[in-house]
Scaffold this motif. Structure first.
Motif, mmCIF file in Angstrom:
data_model
loop_
_atom_site.group_PDB
_atom_site.id
_atom_site.type_symbol
_atom_site.label_atom_id
_atom_site.label_comp_id
_atom_site.label_asym_id
_atom_site.label_seq_id
_atom_site.Cartn_x
_atom_site.Cartn_y
_atom_site.Cartn_z
ATOM 1 N N ALA A 1 4.012 -1.075 -5.678
ATOM 2 C CA ALA A 1 2.785 -1.032 -4.870
ATOM 3 C C ALA A 1 1.609 -1.420 -5.754
ATOM 4 O O ALA A 1 1.607 -1.162 -6.962
ATOM 5 N N ASP A 2 0.612 -2.071 -5.164
ATOM 6 C CA ASP A 2 -0.560 -2.449 -5.957
ATOM 7 C C ASP A 2 -1.816 -1.672 -5.575
ATOM 8 O O ASP A 2 -2.868 -1.837 -6.194
ATOM 9 N N CYS A 3 -1.721 -0.811 -4.547
ATOM 10 C CA CYS A 3 -2.885 -0.011 -4.162
ATOM 11 C C CYS A 3 -2.420 1.305 -3.544
ATOM 12 O O CYS A 3 -1.305 1.406 -3.032
ATOM 13 N N ILE A 4 -3.283 2.308 -3.612
ATOM 14 C CA ILE A 4 -2.963 3.650 -3.107
ATOM 15 C C ILE A 4 -4.085 4.126 -2.195
ATOM 16 O O ILE A 4 -5.257 4.125 -2.577
ATOM 17 N N HIS A 5 -3.715 4.557 -0.978
ATOM 18 C CA HIS A 5 -4.669 5.175 -0.060
ATOM 19 C C HIS A 5 -4.395 6.675 -0.047
ATOM 20 O O HIS A 5 -3.292 7.101 0.279
ATOM 21 N N ALA B 1 -8.192 9.267 -9.198
ATOM 22 C CA ALA B 1 -8.776 7.929 -9.063
ATOM 23 C C ALA B 1 -8.754 7.203 -10.408
ATOM 24 O O ALA B 1 -8.427 6.005 -10.484
ATOM 25 N N ASN B 2 -9.074 7.920 -11.482
ATOM 26 C CA ASN B 2 -9.024 7.316 -12.820
ATOM 27 C C ASN B 2 -7.601 6.970 -13.239
ATOM 28 O O ASN B 2 -7.344 5.921 -13.843
ATOM 29 N N ALA B 3 -6.664 7.854 -12.898
ATOM 30 C CA ALA B 3 -5.265 7.614 -13.255
ATOM 31 C C ALA B 3 -4.725 6.369 -12.550
ATOM 32 O O ALA B 3 -3.949 5.607 -13.133
ATOM 33 N N CYS B 4 -5.153 6.171 -11.304
ATOM 34 C CA CYS B 4 -4.750 4.957 -10.575
ATOM 35 C C CYS B 4 -5.265 3.715 -11.303
ATOM 36 O O CYS B 4 -4.529 2.732 -11.502
ATOM 37 N N LYS B 5 -6.515 3.769 -11.706
ATOM 38 C CA LYS B 5 -7.129 2.632 -12.385
ATOM 39 C C LYS B 5 -6.406 2.328 -13.692
ATOM 40 O O LYS B 5 -6.114 1.161 -14.009
ATOM 41 N N GLU B 6 -6.098 3.388 -14.448
ATOM 42 C CA GLU B 6 -5.410 3.198 -15.722
ATOM 43 C C GLU B 6 -4.005 2.633 -15.536
ATOM 44 O O GLU B 6 -3.476 1.948 -16.409
ATOM 45 N N ALA B 7 -3.391 2.928 -14.371
ATOM 46 C CA ALA B 7 -2.052 2.429 -14.090
ATOM 47 C C ALA B 7 -2.074 1.037 -13.466
ATOM 48 O O ALA B 7 -1.023 0.505 -13.104
ATOM 49 N N VAL C 1 3.171 10.705 -7.828
ATOM 50 C CA VAL C 1 2.673 9.705 -6.871
ATOM 51 C C VAL C 1 2.552 8.338 -7.547
ATOM 52 O O VAL C 1 2.984 7.314 -7.004
ATOM 53 N N ILE C 2 1.971 8.316 -8.734
ATOM 54 C CA ILE C 2 1.797 7.049 -9.452
ATOM 55 C C ILE C 2 3.149 6.472 -9.870
ATOM 56 O O ILE C 2 3.366 5.255 -9.815
ATOM 57 N N ASP C 3 4.078 7.354 -10.229
ATOM 58 C CA ASP C 3 5.422 6.876 -10.568
ATOM 59 C C ASP C 3 6.096 6.242 -9.351
ATOM 60 O O ASP C 3 6.805 5.232 -9.481
ATOM 61 N N ALA C 4 5.852 6.807 -8.160
ATOM 62 C CA ALA C 4 6.401 6.227 -6.925
ATOM 63 C C ALA C 4 5.819 4.840 -6.682
ATOM 64 O O ALA C 4 6.517 3.925 -6.215
ATOM 65 N N ALA C 5 4.537 4.660 -7.024
ATOM 66 C CA ALA C 5 3.912 3.340 -6.875
ATOM 67 C C ALA C 5 4.542 2.332 -7.832
ATOM 68 O O ALA C 5 4.785 1.169 -7.473
ATOM 69 N N ARG C 6 4.834 2.780 -9.058
ATOM 70 C CA ARG C 6 5.480 1.885 -10.025
ATOM 71 C C ARG C 6 6.875 1.477 -9.546
ATOM 72 O O ARG C 6 7.259 0.311 -9.613
ATOM 73 N N LEU D 1 0.835 -1.200 0.000
ATOM 74 C CA LEU D 1 0.000 0.000 0.000
ATOM 75 C C LEU D 1 0.868 1.248 0.000
ATOM 76 O O LEU D 1 1.731 1.417 0.866
ATOM 77 N N LEU D 2 0.637 2.128 -0.978
ATOM 78 C CA LEU D 2 1.278 3.439 -0.983
ATOM 79 C C LEU D 2 0.307 4.446 -0.395
ATOM 80 O O LEU D 2 -0.869 4.484 -0.777
ATOM 81 N N ILE D 3 0.777 5.247 0.542
ATOM 82 C CA ILE D 3 -0.066 6.267 1.175
ATOM 83 C C ILE D 3 0.268 7.611 0.544
ATOM 84 O O ILE D 3 1.374 8.134 0.719
ATOM 85 N N ALA D 4 -0.662 8.159 -0.199
ATOM 86 C CA ALA D 4 -0.447 9.405 -0.933
ATOM 87 C C ALA D 4 -0.795 10.597 -0.051
ATOM 88 O O ALA D 4 -1.666 11.410 -0.379
ATOM 89 N N ASN D 5 -0.116 10.709 1.081
ATOM 90 C CA ASN D 5 -0.412 11.773 2.035
ATOM 91 C C ASN D 5 0.764 11.941 2.975
ATOM 92 O O ASN D 5 1.806 11.299 2.813
ATOM 93 N N ARG D 6 0.578 12.753 3.980
ATOM 94 C CA ARG D 6 1.641 13.066 4.935
ATOM 95 C C ARG D 6 1.036 13.204 6.342
ATOM 96 O O ARG D 6 -0.162 13.074 6.526
#
Length: 656
Positions: A75-79, A92-98, A66-71, A5-10
């Motif tokens: 990571a397979d999911c983002i909170h 949300a759409n960009a996550c799905k497309e990635a 953020v999505i590049d960090a997941a790649r 899980l990648l947490i897209a926050n601080r």
């Protein structure tokens, strides 16, 4: 099965999500800006990726980074947490497309509920009661002005795309409308990139009550009770509690069913909050739906015994909701406050600087959600919340009592906080009686001592002098010889006071003008002063940083500087015309130019800090001499922005 899980926050929400994710066996990835490289959430995650500089637009709002960090980290999911990209349908759409699972609702639900205008229309169609108003598509200023005449006053201007009080204005009279529309548009554009506005009839002194809803992809939806968020300042929540002292079982069921209806109407999945205004007759009106986890979700967790982040992850994996509606039980009472680095006694000015010491209280029924620790620095780049302090009790009074003590016993040295202000609210009789509305802070609480600058009294100055005279080692330079009077100068704010200090054995006497105070010093070590005052043994915590001393006792905090051995320094007096920045931030508008006449209190510059606009005002009547700030500048606290002179410009003077 999801595994990383990648947490897209601080901050505190990232820390909170990481802890649940780890407990459930997930690997965790943090993202961080350059300013957050040493932050707690970065340290706690299994892996971390820097996604840009301090500015949120270049880091936490940079969806591509953020999505590049997941790649990079597989990571397979983002909170998304709350704020930042959490209610961004495009993300949300960009996550799905990635090929990433977005821990939140479908993008269509986010997009619909992210627009106050469209969501109100949808709720009307779903049979959910709404506040009367005007929801014209991309309404112009003229259209809003015309609609306001039909709605009547008072009314609310609201940013269609946002929340948190940004882009929101209460207008009581027609004469105030045009300027408030301008300010609301500007703030909405700065905060959300969208300046669309709507109007609503103002509901006077309502309760702000929200329902926690959850839905899965199998068509199930439930509500987990309500939270009362009525205690607010500038439309931002200060205190949240569950259950609401105002809501009856019948009203809870009606609001819960309406909230579930709202969730189902937009094909919702995951955690959401449907917010309502409740009037004096207990009629309720849809306000908005937040398509994410709320800041105040811990109070719901404490009274239901459920982990809402765990629920989010379960729904994201395609599982059904953990409980049916009839299985959800409410137990006890929970209250949460938001501990901020801000100064309530000076207009809630955000505070920045080092956090020398931060030590949360520890006791039964307490929970602290925080993303900071001792040694961190509070920067102007992000929200100034240090922690959420939550107390649970078998009943409301027990929760209140625990929360008051938790605030009083929590150690914070360095930046000024709203700790004393919060404890005063929770101890207030109106709040204690469960009668606080959204007007509470502006009306019944407006004269509270926590909202006024309080200079240290003789006792507090005596405690400071006791520490400063004995140093930090606990050793004294005093002897048992006959007492002599030693002068000491302490600076508090912009005032310097002189004390005369004498000692006989363990007894110290402090004299200021005609006032005297005696203390018996029992011990002093490791930041803890033990004294006997009027026969009562007490403790005072302190932290010394150079000539600056920070102290707290009995819920009060104060600071002084030891200037005994420093030469007198000149300072700009109030009304000097040297107008300085009230905090670190960015200049988004300069409203004056050299040669212009201004009146005291007139806005000269608009400063943006911590996601809010702050007007910097003239401190005297006069003529603008020089303007040192430009739009787009980043400035530091106390930086000179504008000079005002009482004289006319030289070119306008009459020649002899």
């Amino acid at each position: 099965m999801l595994s990383k899980l990648l947490i897209a926050n601080r901050g505190e929400i990232a820390v909170r999500i990481i802890r649940t994710a780890k407990a459930l066996g997930y690997r965790t990835v943090a993202v961080y800006s350059e300013a957050d490289a040493r932050s707690l959430h970065v340290e706690l995650a299994d892996e971390a990726v820097c996604i840009g500089p301090a500015q949120v637009a270049a880091s936490y709002l940079n969806a591509e980074a953020v999505i590049d960090a997941a790649r990079k980290t597989c990571a397979d999911c983002i909170h998304p947490g709350y704020g930042f990209l959490s209610e961004n349908a495009g993300f949300a759409n960009a996550c799905k497309e990635a090929g990433l699972v977005f821990i939140g609702p479908p993008s269509g639900a986010i997009e619909l509920m992210g627009s106050k205008r469209r969501s109100k229309i949808a709720m009307q169609q779903a049979g959910v009661p709404v506040v009367p108003g005007y929801e014209g598509n991309n309404a112009s200023n003229d259209e809003l002005i015309a609609a306001a005449a039909d709605i009547g006053y008072p009314l609310m201007i609201k940013a269609s795309a946002g929340g948190g009080g940004r882009g929101m204005r209460l207008v009581n009279h027609e004469s105030e409308l045009t300027d408030n529309i301008k300010r609301a548009r500007s703030e909405a554009k700065q905060a959300f990139g969208d300046d669309e506005l709507i109007l609503e009839k103002a509901v006077i002194e309502p309760r702000h009550v929200e329902i926690q809803v959850f839905a899965d992809r199998h068509g199930n939806a439930v509500y987990l009770g309500e939270r009362d968020c009525s205690v607010q300042r500038r439309h931002q929540k200060v205190v949240e509690e569950a259950p609401s002292p105002y809501v009856t079982p019948e009203l809870r069921a009606a609001m819960g069913e309406a909230a579930v209806k709202a969730a189902l109407a937009c094909g919702y999945e995951g955690a959401g909050t449907v917010e309502f205004l409740v009037d004096k007759e207990r009629n309720f009106y849809f306000l908005e739906m937040n398509t994410r986890l709320q800041v105040e979700h811990p109070v719901t967790e404490l009274i239901t015994g459920q982990d809402l982040v765990a629920w989010q992850l379960a729904v994201a994996e395609g599982r059904t909701l953990p409980l049916r509606q009839e299985e959800i039980q409410l137990n006890g009472h929970a209250i949460e406050v938001r501990l901020y680095a801000e100064d309530p006694a000076n207009g809630f000015t955000p505070q920045t600087g080092p956090l020398y010491e931060f030590k949360p209280a520890e006791s039964e029924g307490l929970r602290f959600d925080t993303g900071v620790r001792s040694g961190d620095t509070v920067t102007p780049h992000y929200d100034p919340m240090l922690a959420k302090v939550i107390a649970w009790g078998e009943n409301r009074d027990e929760a209140r009592r625990r929360l008051i003590r938790a605030l009083e016993d929590t150690t914070v040295f360095g930046v000024t906080t709203n700790r004393y202000f919060l404890s005063r609210i929770i101890a207030d009789e109106t709040f204690g009686a469960g009668e606080a509305t959204t007007a509470f802070l502006q009306q019944g609480f407006s004269n509270d001592p926590s909202l006024q600058p309080q200079k240290p009294d003789i006792r507090e100055l005596a405690l400071a002098a006791c520490v400063l005279d004995h140093g930090t080692s606990g050793q004294t330079a005093w002897s048992n010889a006959p007492a002599t009077m030693t002068p000491m100068k302490l600076e508090s704010g912009d005032t310097i006071v002189e004390l005369l200090v004498s000692r006989t054995g363990k007894r110290l006497t402090f004299t200021m003008d005609d006032t005297r105070h005696d203390l018996v010093l029992e011990s002093q070590q490791d930041g803890l002063l033990c004294i006997i005052d009027n026969g009562v043994r007490q403790h005072c915590q302190y932290h010394r940083e150079g000539v600056s001393l920070y102290l707290q006792t009995s819920g009060r905090s104060w600071s002084v500087r030891d200037v005994t051995h420093q030469p007198a320094a000149g300072a700009d007096a109030a009304g000097s015309g040297r107008v300085q920045a009230s905090m670190d931030g960015g200049i988004i508008e300069v409203l004056v130019e050299p040669g212009q006449s201004v009146r005291q209190g007139e806005a000269l510059v608009i400063l943006e800090a911590m996601k809010m606009e702050h007007p910097v005002k003239a401190d005297r009547d006069g003529i603008i001499g020089q303007v040192f700030a430009n739009k787009g500048d980043q400035v530091r606290r106390s930086q000179l922005l504008v000079e005002i002179t009482a004289e006319q410009p030289a070119e306008q003077k009459t020649q002899p």
